[in-house]
Write a protein that holds these residues in place. Structure first.
Motif, PDB file in Angstrom:
ATOM      1  N   GLU A  19       0.838  -1.211   0.000  1.00 22.87           N
ATOM      2  CA  GLU A  19       0.000   0.000   0.000  1.00 22.87           C
ATOM      3  C   GLU A  19       0.871   1.259   0.000  1.00 22.87           C
ATOM      4  OE1 GLU A  19      -3.394   2.241  -0.162  1.00 22.87           O
ATOM      5  OE2 GLU A  19      -3.301   0.052  -0.244  1.00 22.87           O
ATOM      6  N   PHE A  20       1.926   1.247   0.817  1.00 20.75           N
ATOM      7  CA  PHE A  20       2.827   2.404   0.851  1.00 20.75           C
ATOM      8  C   PHE A  20       3.546   2.573  -0.481  1.00 20.75           C
ATOM      9  CE2 PHE A  20       7.056   4.221   1.537  1.00 20.75           C
ATOM     10  CZ  PHE A  20       6.685   5.466   2.017  1.00 20.75           C
ATOM     11  N   THR A  21       4.001   1.475  -1.060  1.00 19.02           N
ATOM     12  CA  THR A  21       4.705   1.542  -2.346  1.00 19.02           C
ATOM     13  C   THR A  21       3.785   2.082  -3.428  1.00 19.02           C
ATOM     14  OG1 THR A  21       6.077  -0.327  -1.677  1.00 19.02           O
ATOM     15  CG2 THR A  21       6.020   0.196  -4.016  1.00 19.02           C
ATOM     16  N   ALA A  22       2.508   1.654  -3.429  1.00 17.29           N
ATOM     17  CA  ALA A  22       1.540   2.164  -4.407  1.00 17.29           C
ATOM     18  C   ALA A  22       1.308   3.657  -4.207  1.00 17.29           C
ATOM     19  CB  ALA A  22       0.230   1.388  -4.301  1.00 17.29           C
ATOM     20  N   LEU A  23       1.215   4.078  -2.963  1.00 19.24           N
ATOM     21  CA  LEU A  23       1.022   5.501  -2.667  1.00 19.24           C
ATOM     22  C   LEU A  23       2.208   6.327  -3.144  1.00 19.24           C
ATOM     23  CD1 LEU A  23      -0.688   7.672  -1.151  1.00 19.24           C
ATOM     24  CD2 LEU A  23       0.756   7.193   0.816  1.00 19.24           C
ATOM     25  N   MET A  24       3.414   5.822  -2.938  1.00 18.39           N
ATOM     26  CA  MET A  24       4.611   6.543  -3.371  1.00 18.39           C
ATOM     27  C   MET A  24       4.706   6.590  -4.898  1.00 18.39           C
ATOM     28  SD  MET A  24       5.981   7.850  -0.800  1.00 18.39           S
ATOM     29  CE  MET A  24       7.488   8.439  -1.516  1.00 18.39           C
ATOM     30  N   SER A  25       4.279   5.526  -5.572  1.00 19.70           N
ATOM     31  CA  SER A  25       4.333   5.550  -7.037  1.00 19.70           C
ATOM     32  C   SER A  25       3.305   6.525  -7.598  1.00 19.70           C
ATOM     33  CB  SER A  25       4.121   4.148  -7.614  1.00 19.70           C
ATOM     34  OG  SER A  25       2.803   3.723  -7.407  1.00 19.70           O
ATOM     35  N   ARG A  26       2.133   6.616  -6.960  1.00 23.18           N
ATOM     36  CA  ARG A  26       1.142   7.620  -7.388  1.00 23.18           C
ATOM     37  C   ARG A  26       1.679   9.025  -7.146  1.00 23.18           C
ATOM     38  NH1 ARG A  26      -2.642   4.057  -4.914  1.00 23.18           N
ATOM     39  NH2 ARG A  26      -2.683   5.367  -3.065  1.00 23.18           N
TER      40      ARG A  26
END
Length: 163
Positions: free
Chosen positions: A32-39
């Motif tokens: 979830e954190f990785t997805a947030l950072m990629s967004r």
């Protein structure tokens, strides 16, 4: 269910039993954190204020996700899971801090690029002309008298030249 809702529940409420469940749960949070950072990386308009809100949301002392995980997962964990939860928590914390630091450096670099572009001198523009020397004192006095007479209603005309 959002990541905050998950972090607010205890391991027993999330039906996490055994080390595999703990690892899987931390992988979910990490994903979830990785997805947030990629967004956030895809958004070129992200500003420092938005980064600060994201940092507080993850690492804030009172309501940050890492604090919630520590309070709800690590502290009340059963003794047999405490070691695994602690190790996974430290991995997650390091990943979150590294991701936030990388985004901060990216924002700083973008800010420096914008400042450098703003500070560039356009060499195609004309320069500033500076007057060389000063006017003669008699000429300055003559112009001052002329301004005074014009301000009280007189007009200035030129007369015939004397040879």
């Amino acid at each position: 269910m959002s990541i905050i809702d998950i972090a607010a529940k205890k391991l027993g409420e999330l039906n996490v039993i055994g080390e595999d469940g703990v690892v899987r749960l931390f992988q979910e949070v990490n994903t979830e954190f990785t997805a947030l950072m990629s967004r956030a990386s895809d958004d070129p308009r992200m500003k420092f204020e938005q980064w600060e809100l994201m940092r507080q949301g993850w690492t804030g002392r009172k309501s940050g996700i890492l604090s919630l995980i520590s309070e709800n997962w690590l502290k009340p964990a059963p003794p047999e899971l405490k070691r695994v939860v602690g190790q996974e928590f430290q991995k997650l914390k390091a990943h979150v801090e590294a991701g936030l630091a990388a985004k901060r450096e990216e924002l700083d670099a973008a800010g420096e690029e914008a400042a450098a572009a703003r500070d560039q001198i356009d060499l195609s523009l004309p320069g500033i002309e500076r007057a060389i020397g000063t006017r003669h004192l008699i000429q300055q006095t003559f112009e001052e008298l002329q301004r005074i007479f014009l301000s009280i209603g007189f007009s200035v005309v030129e007369g015939p030249e004397i040879e």
